[in-house]
Motif scaffolding. Structure first.
Motif, PDB file in Angstrom:
ATOM      1  N   GLY A 238      -3.453   0.528  -7.475  1.00  0.00           N
ATOM      2  CA  GLY A 238      -2.197   0.385  -8.886  1.00  0.00           C
ATOM      3  C   GLY A 238      -1.342   1.494  -8.541  1.00  0.00           C
ATOM      4  O   GLY A 238      -0.468   1.509  -9.650  1.00  0.00           O
ATOM      5  N   LYS A 239      -1.193   2.299  -7.535  1.00  0.00           N
ATOM      6  CA  LYS A 239      -0.284   3.216  -7.315  1.00  0.00           C
ATOM      7  C   LYS A 239       0.978   2.606  -6.767  1.00  0.00           C
ATOM      8  O   LYS A 239       0.920   1.800  -5.860  1.00  0.00           O
ATOM      9  CB  LYS A 239      -0.808   4.325  -6.531  1.00  0.00           C
ATOM     10  N   HIS A 240       2.070   3.217  -7.032  1.00  0.00           N
ATOM     11  CA  HIS A 240       3.495   2.539  -6.538  1.00  0.00           C
ATOM     12  C   HIS A 240       4.053   3.659  -5.593  1.00  0.00           C
ATOM     13  O   HIS A 240       4.099   4.725  -5.851  1.00  0.00           O
ATOM     14  CB  HIS A 240       4.342   2.095  -7.801  1.00  0.00           C
ATOM     15  N   LYS A 241       5.048   2.996  -4.954  1.00  0.00           N
ATOM     16  CA  LYS A 241       6.296   3.511  -4.276  1.00  0.00           C
ATOM     17  C   LYS A 241       7.334   2.819  -3.975  1.00  0.00           C
ATOM     18  O   LYS A 241       7.259   1.569  -3.931  1.00  0.00           O
ATOM     19  CB  LYS A 241       5.556   4.186  -2.823  1.00  0.00           C
ATOM     20  N   LEU A 242       8.278   3.384  -3.757  1.00  0.00           N
ATOM     21  CA  LEU A 242       9.532   2.765  -3.617  1.00  0.00           C
ATOM     22  C   LEU A 242      10.126   2.499  -2.380  1.00  0.00           C
ATOM     23  O   LEU A 242       9.884   3.530  -1.340  1.00  0.00           O
ATOM     24  CB  LEU A 242      10.778   3.385  -4.312  1.00  0.00           C
ATOM     25  N   ILE A 243      10.727   1.496  -1.798  1.00  0.00           N
ATOM     26  CA  ILE A 243      11.326   1.419  -0.383  1.00  0.00           C
ATOM     27  C   ILE A 243      12.784   0.777  -0.780  1.00  0.00           C
ATOM     28  O   ILE A 243      13.041  -0.264  -1.268  1.00  0.00           O
ATOM     29  CB  ILE A 243      10.632   0.229   0.366  1.00  0.00           C
ATOM     30  N   ASN A 244      13.653   1.678  -0.319  1.00  0.00           N
ATOM     31  CA  ASN A 244      14.883   1.571  -0.869  1.00  0.00           C
ATOM     32  C   ASN A 244      15.732   0.346  -0.141  1.00  0.00           C
ATOM     33  O   ASN A 244      15.394   0.003   1.127  1.00  0.00           O
ATOM     34  CB  ASN A 244      15.821   2.735  -0.637  1.00  0.00           C
ATOM     35  N   ALA A 245      16.573  -0.195  -1.123  1.00  0.00           N
ATOM     36  CA  ALA A 245      17.589  -1.247  -0.296  1.00  0.00           C
ATOM     37  C   ALA A 245      16.834  -2.573  -0.001  1.00  0.00           C
ATOM     38  O   ALA A 245      17.571  -3.209   0.757  1.00  0.00           O
ATOM     39  CB  ALA A 245      18.345  -0.639   0.878  1.00  0.00           C
TER      40      ALA A 245
END
Length: 326
Positions: A238-245
């Motif tokens: 349930g942990k999140h990370k971002l990938i831009n664009a």
């Protein structure tokens, strides 16, 4: 014939009013290496404000020492007739437990580095420096002292960004000692929290924060609007990370299974968008539509008599096929 002339006259009036209601616009530029590709140059040239708000560097405090972070470098492709507005992001923690002498030192150091970059890269600048800081009730006094100090040292017109909570909670966070602020109409929630809302911009949340915007004491308000997008990756824990664009078109992959319009679950381990992602990971796309932006602008038109728009940010990934005359 007379009726036709009246109809034509009315059409011309409506057309003129529509053109007059268009908000002048330009962009933020928020990359460490300054470079412009042909698409970005074309879009920037069409911008109706003669400025480009350019991040020069960030400032943080590490082990009690002020540190410039990600200072810009310039590629020869970065050529524009726009005047550069130096913009500096400063973390809120920089102003925790800061002394009067440190405030003066910080203002002097920031001004010195800004002027060094202006000279080094032969920038054509206006008379403004913009400071971006998510100040809080606990740091407001020292941050406001810093803004006054930077104004005195630089001799420039110091402006600053204004976040949504700083409008709603103005009694707690205070009013910055500047003549102009830039209202950041995005980041309505955290992308790293599990939610079904669009964390970049949820118009209902924004309207709630800005319900009393017309009462804000600083009347010269410009508006920053989002045109960026990203993908939020959620792992098995349930942990999140971002990938831009990322955008919805990036979800078209035989190894992805859609379970909503903007969400997929990965069916096969592999490298996707520069990261190794496991089977079972989920990706949620968040991007901004014209209809969202139009709704925000229509709402703000009732709150602010007149404003310019600064779109965040100038990047070919975000500006292609974008309508800026909203």
């Amino acid at each position: 014939m007379k009726a036709l002339k009246i109809l034509l006259f009315c059409f011309l009036i409506v057309s003129c009013e529509k053109k007059e209601n268009l908000h002048p616009y330009t962009f933020y530029y928020w990359k460490t290496k300054l470079a412009l590709n042909p698409e970005e140059k074309k879009v920037l040239d069409k911008a109706t404000i003669p400025y480009l708000y350019t991040r020069f560097f960030d400032v943080n405090k590490v082990d009690g020492k002020f540190q410039p972070v990600a200072v810009i470098t310039k590629d020869k492709s970065f050529q524009t007739n726009k005047q550069i507005v130096p913009t500096v992001f400063i973390t809120n923690q920089t102003f925790l437990n800061i002394s009067g002498d440190e405030i003066k030192f910080l203002a002097e150091s920031i001004n010195k580095l800004i002027q060094k970059k202006i000279t080094e890269y032969h920038f054509k600048v206006n008379n403004e420096i913009q400071i971006d800081c998510d100040w809080t009730a606990g740091t407001q006094d020292d941050y406001f002292k810093f803004l006054k100090e930077l104004q005195e040292i630089s001799g420039k017109n110091i402006t600053c960004t204004l976040r949504l909570h700083q409008v709603k909670d103005k009694k707690q966070t205070g009013i910055p000692p500047v003549e102009k602020v830039y209202l950041m109409c995005y980041s309505t929630s955290s992308p790293l929290e599990t939610s079904d809302k669009n964390s970049i911009l949820d118009v209902t949340i924004l309207k709630n924060y800005l319900a009393k915007l017309e009462d804000y004491p600083i009347k010269h308000i410009e508006v920053a609007l989002p045109i960026y997008s990203w993908g939020i990756v959620t792992n098995h824990l349930g942990k999140h990370k971002l990938i831009n664009a990322l955008s919805q078109k990036d979800l078209e992959n035989p190894n992805f299974k859609k379970f909503s319009e903007n969400e997929i679950i990965i069916q096969k381990d592999g490298f996707y968008f520069g990261s190794f992602l496991n089977k079972g990971f989920k990706i949620k796309i968040e991007e901004i539509s014209d209809s969202q932006l139009k709704e925000v602008i229509a709402f703000l038109d009732k709150k602010i008599p007149k404003f310019n728009i600064i779109y965040y940010q100038l990047d070919s990934k975000f500006v292609i096929n974008q309508n800026f005359n909203l």
